[in-house]
Design an enzyme around this catalytic site. Structure first.
Site, PDB file in Angstrom:
ATOM      1  N   SER A 492       0.843  -1.188   0.000  1.00  0.00           N
ATOM      2  CA  SER A 492       0.000   0.000   0.000  1.00  0.00           C
ATOM      3  C   SER A 492       0.886   1.248   0.000  1.00  0.00           C
ATOM      4  O   SER A 492       1.691   1.420  -0.907  1.00  0.00           O
ATOM      5  CB  SER A 492      -0.957  -0.041   1.190  1.00  0.00           C
ATOM      6  N   ASP A 578      -8.585  -5.064  -6.009  1.00  0.00           N
ATOM      7  CA  ASP A 578      -8.170  -3.932  -5.185  1.00  0.00           C
ATOM      8  C   ASP A 578      -8.588  -2.654  -5.891  1.00  0.00           C
ATOM      9  O   ASP A 578      -7.974  -2.243  -6.865  1.00  0.00           O
ATOM     10  CB  ASP A 578      -6.650  -3.951  -4.974  1.00  0.00           C
ATOM     11  N   HIS A 610      -7.290  -5.573  -1.475  1.00  0.00           N
ATOM     12  CA  HIS A 610      -6.070  -4.924  -0.991  1.00  0.00           C
ATOM     13  C   HIS A 610      -5.274  -5.863  -0.081  1.00  0.00           C
ATOM     14  O   HIS A 610      -4.141  -5.557   0.275  1.00  0.00           O
ATOM     15  CB  HIS A 610      -6.464  -3.651  -0.233  1.00  0.00           C
TER      16      HIS A 610
END
Length: 633
Positions: A492, A578, A610
């Site tokens: 991320s 995602d 994610h």
């Protein structure tokens, strides 16, 4: 002689067992403990244990109770028999629940009923997809009905294209009964389409069963209002962030008493995770990050008196306190974990300040393992601040040896890096594979004051990158670090950090691994679903040419502009579902690396968001992660 030999063999066997270390397969056989609450008589803790099956590629769950004072756990089949049902009104007359309701026309067949085989989707605004799900015009709504068979439910958001519970993670904690049972309070962001995507303005609404009218209890606040509770004396309490669009704003505890709203944590330099009231309604217990851990705090409620509001930290140690389950006498029941142990349920005695571990779902497994050692280290940053850095050492660590070392870049960017236990980015597993892990509490993390926490916004590629390099450079001075074998890893925002550091590291690192990382800040703004996040952290959209802060985010702080400097192997993981950091980010990074002739690999998970949630995909993830390190480090 035989007895001596037999004893020796036993000791050798036990010693061998003690030298086992964590493996990817064992990690995904551990039971995952979730506390569900206290029993109706407050004498037992009700909890769930979910156990993944790699073979079946799914998890199974069992339910248990265990005495709050400790003892043996007993399996139960139906939690409703032992745990209070908070969905029943205080007088027992009504039930509250939630269902998904079709409101908006979105699908081709909604507009053209005769074309029922069409799979077209038609949108007039943003929020057309969220987290990992496309918007099909369906919304979560809160209902109530009489507590009897055959009763018909009443939709208290009838016709409204808004969600309560909130998507994607909201549950029945998003709605509660008033103490008198005459009202239902619920959390909702009453914005739709593009306005929904650019705002964090959730509010707490109150629906009156008699009048069927709804009022907004938090209309004056423009940021998040979440997690409503009533105190034992009937005061509405909730968590509040002030600024619209800022999802990582300081989170405070608000109490409304006789029409006056009091911020109990306004003058405390931290941010609240979750809270629970004391039985007498005089104190609130809460969890917050502090100095690389999560601890239990308390704050007093003065009412309308002039008594000073004081926040006190109750626990301390190299562990995380997470869920607050309930109060039983002088004990508060919580879940607790550390970097070497998955969550278990504990009690903490508020008078004696002593701990007792109640559940032992994974205790026997950990007894067979040689565990990693975690050390706190304080590093001076380039601007003269002190930064906490976790250093995780391999089991059976030998300081005379040299170890390959990984810089771990945390996501968020404003997520805490504490004594957490991940089933993917697992420090215990990395250390067990022979790596030293360096995990800095760099700029942007809660637990070190609000100023430290907020600094990273609009400065993604600035001071935080110096923080990362200060951490790895400082730990690399240790003789046990093999400076010729440094890796950089993260997901991320941590993946963004990997992409960015790959362009500025000046040959510090030998290899890189990024998972669902932001690669191109321009295309990120154009494809992510929660636009408020990028608007806030980037300072605005890329077309605002007179906005110097935003322009810096899309040029200087854009990893895509540094690819010409990439010179080391890079592994890229990407989830197909995602929508937070969409697939194009990973594709662009991989394509750039390939076209530049850099050794690179793209591992794509079509059905993951994610995160990586399916057991077999998780094993592939771990396999590729460590295989890459074997190949390149």
């Amino acid at each position: 002689m035989k007895k001596v030999l037999f004893t020796t063999l036993i000791m050798m066997s036990l010693n061998a067992i003690g030298q086992n270390v964590m493996s990817p397969e064992l990690l995904w056989k551990l039971g995952r403990v979730s506390a569900l609450g206290l029993s109706k008589d407050a004498k037992n803790v009700v909890f769930k244990v979910s156990t993944p099956s790699i073979e079946e590629n799914k998890s199974s769950s069992k339910f248990y109770i265990i005495p709050v004072n400790g003892g043996n756990a007993t399996e139960i089949k139906d939690t409703k028999e032992v745990i209070a049902d908070k969905n029943v009104s205080p007088d027992g007359k009504f039930l509250v629940y939630n269902e998904e309701v079709k409101i908006d026309k979105v699908l081709g067949k909604d507009f053209y009923p005769k074309l029922d085989k069409s799979d077209a989707q038609i949108y007039d605004g943003l929020d057309y997809r969220h987290w990992d799900t496309w918007n099909e015009g369906k919304f979560n709504h809160v209902f109530y009905k009489e507590n009897k068979d055959g009763a018909k439910g009443i939709d208290i958001l009838k016709g409204e294209n808004f969600d309560s519970p909130q998507k994607p993670f909201g549950g029945d904690e998003d709605y509660i009964w008033s103490p008198d049972g005459k009202s239902i309070l619920y959390v909702c962001k009453k914005k739709a389409g593009t306005q929904y995507a650019i705002s964090t303005n959730t509010d707490i609404y109150e629906y009156n069963l008699d009048t069927q009218k709804t009022i907004n209890r938090t209309e004056e606040n423009l940021g998040y209002d979440m997690a409503p509770q009533f105190s034992p004396t009937g005061n509405l309490t909730w968590l509040q962030m002030k600024r619209d669009g800022y999802e990582a704003d300081k989170n405070d505890i608000i109490v409304e008493f006789k029409g006056i709203k009091t911020n109990l944590t306004a003058n405390w330099d931290g941010t609240v995770d979750n809270f629970i009231w004391s039985k007498d309604g005089k104190n609130v217990f809460f969890v917050a990050a502090v100095d690389g851990t999560k601890q239990l705090f308390t704050v007093n409620f003065p009412g309308l008196t002039r008594i000073a509001i004081t926040v006190r930290q109750l626990t301390n140690g190299d562990f995380d306190v997470n869920d607050l389950v309930g109060l039983a006498g002088d004990d508060i029941i919580v879940t607790r974990n550390d970097m070497n142990h998955a969550p278990e349920i504990y009690s903490f005695n508020l008078k004696k300040n002593t701990w007792k571990q109640l559940t032992n779902v994974n205790t026997e497994t950990y007894k067979t393992l040689a565990l990693s050692k975690t050390e706190k280290r304080y590093v001076t940053t380039t601007d003269g601040k002190k930064m906490l850095v976790w250093v995780i050492l391999p089991p059976n660590f030998d300081a005379s040896k040299k170890y390959p070392t990984l810089l771990f870049c945390q996501g968020g960017p404003q997520s805490p890096l504490t004594q957490s236990y991940s089933f993917r980015w697992n420090f215990q597993l990395m250390a067990a594979k022979g790596y030293v892990v360096v995990a800095p509490n760099r700029r942007g993390m809660p637990g070190h004051g609000v100023e430290w926490n907020e600094q990273i916004s609009k400065d993604w590629g600035g001071q935080v990158m110096d923080d990362y390099l200060s951490a790895i450079d400082d730990v690399s001075k240790e003789k046990y670090v093999d400076k010729s074998r440094l890796g950089c890893i993260g997901a991320s925002y941590g993946g963004y950090s990997v992409f960015y550091l790959a362009g500025i590291h000046k040959n510090r690192f030998k290899t890189f691994i990024a998972h669902d990382g932001v690669f191109n800040t321009v295309s990120m703004l154009g494809t992510t679903e929660e636009v408020f996040f990028n608007n806030w952290d980037f300072g605005g959209p890329y077309w605002e040419k007179d906005n110097a802060v935003a322009q810096k985010a899309y040029t200087v702080f854009n990893p895509a502009t540094l690819v010409q400097n990439w010179n080391k192997p890079i592994l890229i993981f990407q989830g197909g579902k995602d929508f937070r950091v969409p697939i194009g980010q990973g594709q662009e990074a991989f394509q750039a690396a390939q076209l530049r002739g850099i050794k690179s690999r793209f591992v794509y998970f079509p059905d993951e968001n994610h995160w990586v949630l399916h057991p077999q995909n998780a094993q592939v993830w771990q396999g590729e992660f460590f295989k890459w390190l074997d190949e390149t480090l």
